[in-house]
Design an enzyme around this catalytic site. Sequence first.
Site, mmCIF file in Angstrom:
data_model
loop_
_atom_site.group_PDB
_atom_site.id
_atom_site.type_symbol
_atom_site.label_atom_id
_atom_site.label_comp_id
_atom_site.label_asym_id
_atom_site.label_seq_id
_atom_site.Cartn_x
_atom_site.Cartn_y
_atom_site.Cartn_z
ATOM 1 N N LYS A 1 0.839 -1.198 0.000
ATOM 2 C CA LYS A 1 0.000 0.000 0.000
ATOM 3 C C LYS A 1 0.876 1.251 0.000
ATOM 4 C CE LYS A 1 -4.007 -1.765 2.578
ATOM 5 N NZ LYS A 1 -5.009 -1.543 1.521
ATOM 6 N N ARG B 1 -10.600 -11.301 1.568
ATOM 7 C CA ARG B 1 -11.502 -12.303 0.988
ATOM 8 C C ARG B 1 -10.886 -13.691 1.033
ATOM 9 N NH1 ARG B 1 -11.762 -9.009 -4.514
ATOM 10 N NH2 ARG B 1 -11.360 -7.351 -3.003
HETATM 11 N N1 BES Z 1 -8.279 -3.623 4.157
HETATM 12 C C1 BES Z 1 -8.360 -3.193 2.814
HETATM 13 C C2 BES Z 1 -9.613 -2.347 2.508
HETATM 14 C C3 BES Z 1 -9.713 -1.032 3.225
HETATM 15 C C4 BES Z 1 -9.206 0.125 2.639
HETATM 16 C C5 BES Z 1 -10.361 -0.927 4.431
HETATM 17 C C6 BES Z 1 -9.326 1.331 3.275
HETATM 18 C C7 BES Z 1 -10.477 0.290 5.072
HETATM 19 C C8 BES Z 1 -9.950 1.431 4.497
HETATM 20 C C9 BES Z 1 -8.380 -4.391 1.887
HETATM 21 O O1 BES Z 1 -7.626 -5.475 2.325
HETATM 22 C C10 BES Z 1 -7.825 -3.962 0.583
HETATM 23 O O2 BES Z 1 -6.685 -3.580 0.562
HETATM 24 N N2 BES Z 1 -8.615 -4.022 -0.473
HETATM 25 C C11 BES Z 1 -8.170 -3.634 -1.772
HETATM 26 C C12 BES Z 1 -8.739 -4.618 -2.756
HETATM 27 C C13 BES Z 1 -8.197 -4.441 -4.159
HETATM 28 C C14 BES Z 1 -6.726 -4.745 -4.187
HETATM 29 C C15 BES Z 1 -8.955 -5.365 -5.064
HETATM 30 C C16 BES Z 1 -8.694 -2.216 -2.057
HETATM 31 O O3 BES Z 1 -9.810 -1.895 -1.662
HETATM 32 O O4 BES Z 1 -7.931 -1.443 -2.624
HETATM 33 MN MN MN Z 2 -5.633 -5.335 1.766
#
Ligand code: BES
Ligand code: MN
Length: 502
Positions: A280, A354
């Site tokens: 990230k 997921r």
């Molecule tokens: N934990 C994150 C989602 C999230 C983002 C929760 C911001 C709370 C605040 C999740 O694991 C994630 O990173 N999801 C990705 C999925 C994508 C790579 C398909 C996302 O939402 O960017």
């Molecule tokens: Mn994630």
Amino acid sequence: MDIKIRKVAPLQIKTSCLVIGVCEKSFSDPLLEELDRKLGGLLHKAQHNGEFTGKSGEQILFQPAGHLPAERILLVGLGAKVEVTIEKIRQAAGSAMQRVAEKKMAQVAFALPLCAAKKSDSAACIQATAEGLLLAGYRYDRFLSEESKKMRKLPKSVTLLIETAGEKQACESALEQAQKLCQGVVIARDLVNTPGNIKSPDYLAEQAQKVADESSLKCKILGQKELAKEGFGALLGVAQGSVREPHLIILEHHGGGKNEAPVALVGKGVTFDSGGISLKPGEKMDEMKMDMAGGAAVIGTMLAATLLELPINLLGIVPTVENMPSGTAYRPGDILTSLSGQTIEVLNTDAEGRLILADALTYVKRYEPKLVIDLATLTGACIIALGHHATAVLGNDEKLVQSLLNAGEESGERLWQLPLWDDYDQQIKSDVADVKNTGGRPAGTITAAAFLKKFACDFRWAHLDIAGTAWRDQNQPYTPKGGTGVGVRMLISFLQTLSKTA
Ligand code: BES
Ligand code: MN
Ligand code: ZN
């Protein structure tokens, strides 16, 4: 904080601060007329110059200087009388409590208009007041010095005023309900707010065990070895980048018949989500310590359910891992074999939630649950869709979704439904495995749910994406910034209705 229910006329009570709820255009109410006389007309003056008109969110503080037994009068606006809801009462009690705590007042008495809320009795108003003040009083101060902790102080004694002696018993029981419910919310908030250096999967499992030891919940924890033996291939894929051991937390509440099928709650427990190899960006990455908020909601709900002695069987499952980049981490392109046997192509290691939920949903099948609800901070896309004001709900059972929507309305933890049509399935089709773990940018929250749907067959199921609601970076009336504990109050409301109608 000692909270009592008393039948005393509001203007007769001796306290550091008397909080009175005021509706718009209700200044001719006998109580307010008398108050205005004692204040020498200050109330009408404030109304005329627009300083306080009773709008929702407004507050005004008076110091009656000996004309009343109360040292201070805090008026809180509730909005138009016909629009007062239980949620407005919660919010008014919450913002009053914030002010009382900041000013370090030792006592407070609440006289929010009982029965003013539509379709509600005084017990429901007392419960809402108690919830609002208890939740607004929350702070995560574990790492603050004694000096900083003193900046605000909760009142020693709180009095909730009622109008007739006949309603005392019902109101006392409502207060007790609120206290038990809030214990669940508070444990969830504490867990979410705990920083990642302390909050390993081990820590989360220990805390769940501790909650069980101090209540009548049963707790079982699976470790790496057992998970490997069972075949939790998707969960272990995520966990392999971290030196910290993953776990599956299993909590049980037996309040129903011996052979009654349990309701299962499944919560995402990623104790820190760096994104893994699909790292990230740095900005706000600190907030990813909250990526176990679904798990925290499950633990908090299980505690509240057992304290409230809900007459049902409940199962709480929390898969917990840390998602880190390292030489042992899983990579984009990897293919994992899940517990269900379905193979998963990993296209982005940041879509880890997921993966661990897939195995947890497969695992829960062996309990033959009546229905399954999962909660997860699953997608950033959910924040784009709904912001911070609603949890997304999707599922394979329309009746279940409707009951959850109702519980959201009742508890003030609102939900909004997104579609889960089969049309979205093609976005997660893989050329080399049964499914892939990302579906591209369009409808990110829905394709994540479509992924989960492949592992949630054979039972009624709903998925709650709490990415936008689990964490707030601004104070709300009864939700200080940080972890919100979202899910606990809504689920308890849902389960209470379920146990009454089933
Ligand atoms: N934990 C994150 C989602 C999230 C983002 C929760 C911001 C709370 C605040 C999740 O694991 C994630 O990173 N999801 C990705 C999925 C994508 C790579 C398909 C996302 O939402 O960017
Ligand atoms: Mn994630
Ligand atoms: Zn995540």
